[in-house]
Design a protein around this motif. Sequence first.
Motif, PDB file in Angstrom:
ATOM      1  N   GLN A 111      -5.324  -7.506   4.844  1.00 43.48           N
ATOM      2  CA  GLN A 111      -4.817  -8.324   3.358  1.00 43.48           C
ATOM      3  C   GLN A 111      -4.395  -7.418   2.501  1.00 43.48           C
ATOM      4  O   GLN A 111      -3.625  -7.645   1.862  1.00 43.48           O
ATOM      5  CB  GLN A 111      -6.010  -8.989   3.469  1.00 43.48           C
ATOM      6  N   PHE A 112      -5.145  -6.290   2.391  1.00 42.02           N
ATOM      7  CA  PHE A 112      -4.769  -5.267   1.391  1.00 42.02           C
ATOM      8  C   PHE A 112      -3.496  -4.734   1.643  1.00 42.02           C
ATOM      9  O   PHE A 112      -2.686  -4.687   0.477  1.00 42.02           O
ATOM     10  CB  PHE A 112      -5.815  -3.966   1.248  1.00 42.02           C
ATOM     11  N   VAL A 113      -2.994  -4.336   2.705  1.00 42.32           N
ATOM     12  CA  VAL A 113      -1.506  -3.830   2.853  1.00 42.32           C
ATOM     13  C   VAL A 113      -0.490  -4.855   2.522  1.00 42.32           C
ATOM     14  O   VAL A 113       0.326  -4.871   1.997  1.00 42.32           O
ATOM     15  CB  VAL A 113      -1.454  -3.303   4.389  1.00 42.32           C
ATOM     16  N   GLU A 114      -0.786  -6.087   3.188  1.00 42.21           N
ATOM     17  CA  GLU A 114       0.089  -7.382   2.803  1.00 42.21           C
ATOM     18  C   GLU A 114       0.406  -7.666   1.321  1.00 42.21           C
ATOM     19  O   GLU A 114       1.352  -7.825   0.870  1.00 42.21           O
ATOM     20  CB  GLU A 114      -0.406  -8.440   3.557  1.00 42.21           C
ATOM     21  N   VAL A 115      -1.057  -7.568   0.619  1.00 45.86           N
ATOM     22  CA  VAL A 115      -0.822  -8.109  -0.947  1.00 45.86           C
ATOM     23  C   VAL A 115      -0.172  -6.728  -1.469  1.00 45.86           C
ATOM     24  O   VAL A 115       0.587  -6.846  -2.508  1.00 45.86           O
ATOM     25  CB  VAL A 115      -2.479  -8.086  -1.321  1.00 45.86           C
ATOM     26  N   GLN A 116      -0.488  -5.370  -0.969  1.00 40.09           N
ATOM     27  CA  GLN A 116       0.092  -4.303  -1.806  1.00 40.09           C
ATOM     28  C   GLN A 116       1.700  -4.540  -1.392  1.00 40.09           C
ATOM     29  O   GLN A 116       2.541  -4.382  -2.621  1.00 40.09           O
ATOM     30  CB  GLN A 116      -0.281  -3.036  -1.143  1.00 40.09           C
ATOM     31  N   ASN A 117       1.948  -4.890  -0.316  1.00 33.96           N
ATOM     32  CA  ASN A 117       3.615  -4.942  -0.219  1.00 33.96           C
ATOM     33  C   ASN A 117       4.016  -6.237  -1.076  1.00 33.96           C
ATOM     34  O   ASN A 117       5.426  -6.013  -1.684  1.00 33.96           O
ATOM     35  CB  ASN A 117       3.805  -5.325   1.390  1.00 33.96           C
ATOM     36  N   ALA A 118       3.276  -7.281  -0.918  1.00 28.31           N
ATOM     37  CA  ALA A 118       3.685  -8.437  -2.043  1.00 28.31           C
ATOM     38  C   ALA A 118       3.925  -8.003  -3.354  1.00 28.31           C
ATOM     39  O   ALA A 118       4.807  -8.331  -4.026  1.00 28.31           O
ATOM     40  CB  ALA A 118       2.954  -9.437  -1.681  1.00 28.31           C
ATOM     41  N   PHE A 119       3.059  -7.143  -3.961  1.00 28.86           N
ATOM     42  CA  PHE A 119       2.897  -6.615  -5.130  1.00 28.86           C
ATOM     43  C   PHE A 119       4.246  -5.947  -5.380  1.00 28.86           C
ATOM     44  O   PHE A 119       4.766  -5.804  -6.380  1.00 28.86           O
ATOM     45  CB  PHE A 119       1.639  -6.150  -5.569  1.00 28.86           C
ATOM     46  N   LYS A 120       4.431  -4.970  -4.584  1.00 29.93           N
ATOM     47  CA  LYS A 120       5.652  -4.041  -4.568  1.00 29.93           C
ATOM     48  C   LYS A 120       6.769  -4.838  -4.882  1.00 29.93           C
ATOM     49  O   LYS A 120       7.693  -4.569  -5.479  1.00 29.93           O
ATOM     50  CB  LYS A 120       5.682  -3.200  -3.237  1.00 29.93           C
ATOM     51  N   GLU A 121       7.109  -6.047  -3.812  1.00 31.53           N
ATOM     52  CA  GLU A 121       8.383  -6.702  -4.038  1.00 31.53           C
ATOM     53  C   GLU A 121       8.326  -7.358  -5.345  1.00 31.53           C
ATOM     54  O   GLU A 121       9.445  -7.365  -5.802  1.00 31.53           O
ATOM     55  CB  GLU A 121       8.079  -7.677  -3.014  1.00 31.53           C
ATOM     56  N   GLU A 122       7.234  -7.905  -6.017  1.00 31.16           N
ATOM     57  CA  GLU A 122       7.369  -8.637  -7.157  1.00 31.16           C
ATOM     58  C   GLU A 122       7.651  -7.573  -8.072  1.00 31.16           C
ATOM     59  O   GLU A 122       8.375  -7.892  -8.931  1.00 31.16           O
ATOM     60  CB  GLU A 122       5.884  -9.227  -7.297  1.00 31.16           C
ATOM     61  N   LEU A 123       7.060  -6.071  -8.247  1.00 31.54           N
ATOM     62  CA  LEU A 123       7.465  -5.336  -9.014  1.00 31.54           C
ATOM     63  C   LEU A 123       8.953  -4.947  -8.946  1.00 31.54           C
ATOM     64  O   LEU A 123       9.627  -4.577 -10.005  1.00 31.54           O
ATOM     65  CB  LEU A 123       6.591  -3.977  -8.652  1.00 31.54           C
ATOM     66  N   ASP A 124       9.305  -4.729  -7.733  1.00 32.34           N
ATOM     67  CA  ASP A 124      10.929  -4.506  -7.673  1.00 32.34           C
ATOM     68  C   ASP A 124      11.688  -5.468  -8.229  1.00 32.34           C
ATOM     69  O   ASP A 124      12.877  -5.337  -9.028  1.00 32.34           O
ATOM     70  CB  ASP A 124      11.218  -4.184  -6.108  1.00 32.34           C
ATOM     71  N   GLU A 125      11.334  -6.917  -7.963  1.00 31.20           N
ATOM     72  CA  GLU A 125      12.177  -8.203  -8.446  1.00 31.20           C
ATOM     73  C   GLU A 125      12.104  -7.891 -10.253  1.00 31.20           C
ATOM     74  O   GLU A 125      13.061  -8.205 -10.734  1.00 31.20           O
ATOM     75  CB  GLU A 125      11.675  -9.533  -8.276  1.00 31.20           C
ATOM     76  N   ILE A 126      10.876  -7.833 -11.066  1.00 24.92           N
ATOM     77  CA  ILE A 126      10.506  -7.529 -12.218  1.00 24.92           C
ATOM     78  C   ILE A 126      11.542  -6.524 -12.702  1.00 24.92           C
ATOM     79  O   ILE A 126      12.274  -6.566 -13.724  1.00 24.92           O
ATOM     80  CB  ILE A 126       9.295  -7.458 -12.444  1.00 24.92           C
ATOM     81  N   GLU A 127      11.449  -5.310 -11.822  1.00 22.23           N
ATOM     82  CA  GLU A 127      12.323  -4.071 -12.266  1.00 22.23           C
ATOM     83  C   GLU A 127      13.778  -4.293 -12.393  1.00 22.23           C
ATOM     84  O   GLU A 127      14.693  -4.081 -13.299  1.00 22.23           O
ATOM     85  CB  GLU A 127      12.238  -3.046 -11.205  1.00 22.23           C
ATOM     86  N   ASN A 128      14.209  -5.368 -11.356  1.00 14.50           N
ATOM     87  CA  ASN A 128      15.759  -5.677 -11.238  1.00 14.50           C
ATOM     88  C   ASN A 128      16.003  -6.756 -12.455  1.00 14.50           C
ATOM     89  O   ASN A 128      17.250  -6.652 -13.100  1.00 14.50           O
ATOM     90  CB  ASN A 128      15.901  -6.389  -9.970  1.00 14.50           C
TER      91      ASN A 128
END
Length: 616
Positions: free
Chosen positions: A127-144
Amino acid sequence: MRVKYRTEQDVTSVRVAGDDRENQHRIQEEQTRQDLRAKLLAEAEQSARQNAAVAMRWADLFSIEVPQDLYAEIEAQRQACERIIASKDKLIGEVRGELKKKDDEFVKTLKRQAEDVDTLLQYMSRQFVEVQNAFKEELDEIENAFLQERSDLLESNRREMQELFDKRSKLEQDFMDRYLAAVESYQQQLEGHRQMDAEEYHILKIKLETDIQNLEQHLEAMRATYQLNTEKLEYNYRVLKEREKENSTTIESQKKKLSRQRDILSSLKQRYAETDRRYREENMRLTDEYKRITEQFKDLQSKFRHFEMVDIKKYKEVWGMKESEVAALVRQLLQADKVIHEQQLGWDWKPPDDAVFTPVHNGGAADNNSGAGGGEEEQDEDTAARAREAELSERLHDARNWGALGLLCDEAGFLIDVKARNMIERLPKDEQGLVKAEAILRALGISDGASFDGLMDALSADSNVEMRAKGMVAPAAGRIAEEKSERGPGVLVHPDDAVRRLKAFVEVYGTGPSRAGGGGGISGPLRVQGLLRRAAEREQEFWARMTHVISDKGTRVWRALEKQLEKYLGLLQERAGSLRDVESLQHQNNELRALLNQYLSSRINDELQIPPTQII
């Protein structure tokens, strides 16, 4: 949310599985507790009945006056007490087994809990790994999104700047006009500022030179400190060099010590070789002595068998004579019991079973003839041996005995020699169990169905073979063995007690590996010992039948009838005494009447003025 929901489902599945295991464990615990409680209640009732029976028998012991009967009754009481204690010990053993089982289940439960914890940790890590990946994707979208917004802002700002530049150019032109006007005033002001800055520069230069001198002094102090540290390091280096020399000296001494130890090892090896050679010679000498003693023992064994057969023949003759006398006395006792029941009490009398008078030594002649040996008897023995082998093979292939045979193979594998064990290991796995069981049976000296049934009885949980090995009376042992052979072995003995049961079986039945021919049959002395033991058990059963031909109820009836008859005899004796007194009084009355008549008829009465006849 999807990752969180899946993780919650995984954790919930682990918790549900744990709760289900705990529920099943509690149900099993409750069932085990109910079974144990039922066993405890049954044992309490049985022990209460046995204690009551023992307590009731104590009162009867005070009325026994014959020492032998009193000793027999006390011995019976002691055996009853030992049976009660044995049942208690058996129940204690079962409770201890349950406790051990509880400990094992506790360890298994801890292991399962540790596995569940590891599973939960894996789910948490995933769950930690999956949540971390999800948060990374959200951060990338916010950065874009931020970058897009930045580009839009830059474009709008660029347009504004262009407009401002145009406006500035206009303002600059106006500014240049104003600037040229203000330059002159600024130059004047600048000259004044230069004079002021020259004075400030001189003051700052003096200050910086003072700081440089201070820093140089600090540098000299640090150089002195570094010099001191260098001298310390050199001193430590010299100390380490000295220690290195000492270590090299120690290594040299240890090498010398190692060489001395090697010399001692070589001398010890030589001493071991000499000692081994001496012990081998002594072993050869002892082997020759053993062979000579074995030959002497065989000779003594043949003589012992001859005298033993003669003694057995004489014993059976005396036994037959005494057996007929005892049977006659028992028949007289039964006739007396019949008379008491039918004539004295008016009850229906039921005769005992004819098996009470079954003779013990009904095959004595056959045993004596079999001991003598001969050509025809050898053929009969071969036929009987083949029949016994067929019967034993039938027992081995009976599926009801496979559980006991598996227990025998697991606990008595040490009875198989090394060569046979190596041969068994080379066989296919589906044949190893049967061959191993046959080897163990040959090692135990079991060659017929009767001894095999005895072994199965010894491996059952409710066997009395240990009591019989200790010399105690085990009633109706043959009948119980036959019933067990018909229905197969029930609950097996605990594996920890299997070897003790085998030892008791060998002591009772006299079985064991043959030393003469290397075969699997029962050796001569041990076979005779087993036959004598079984004959002694049959004799004990015969005397027990003779002793209990009249039941305890009949004995109590006899005693009560004896007491009532004694009271009736006392009453009759009192009546006889009263009748004798009445006869004496009647005789005295007749004598007095005759004397009175004589006095009344006497002539002297006529001379009296008032004769007695007028008064009477």
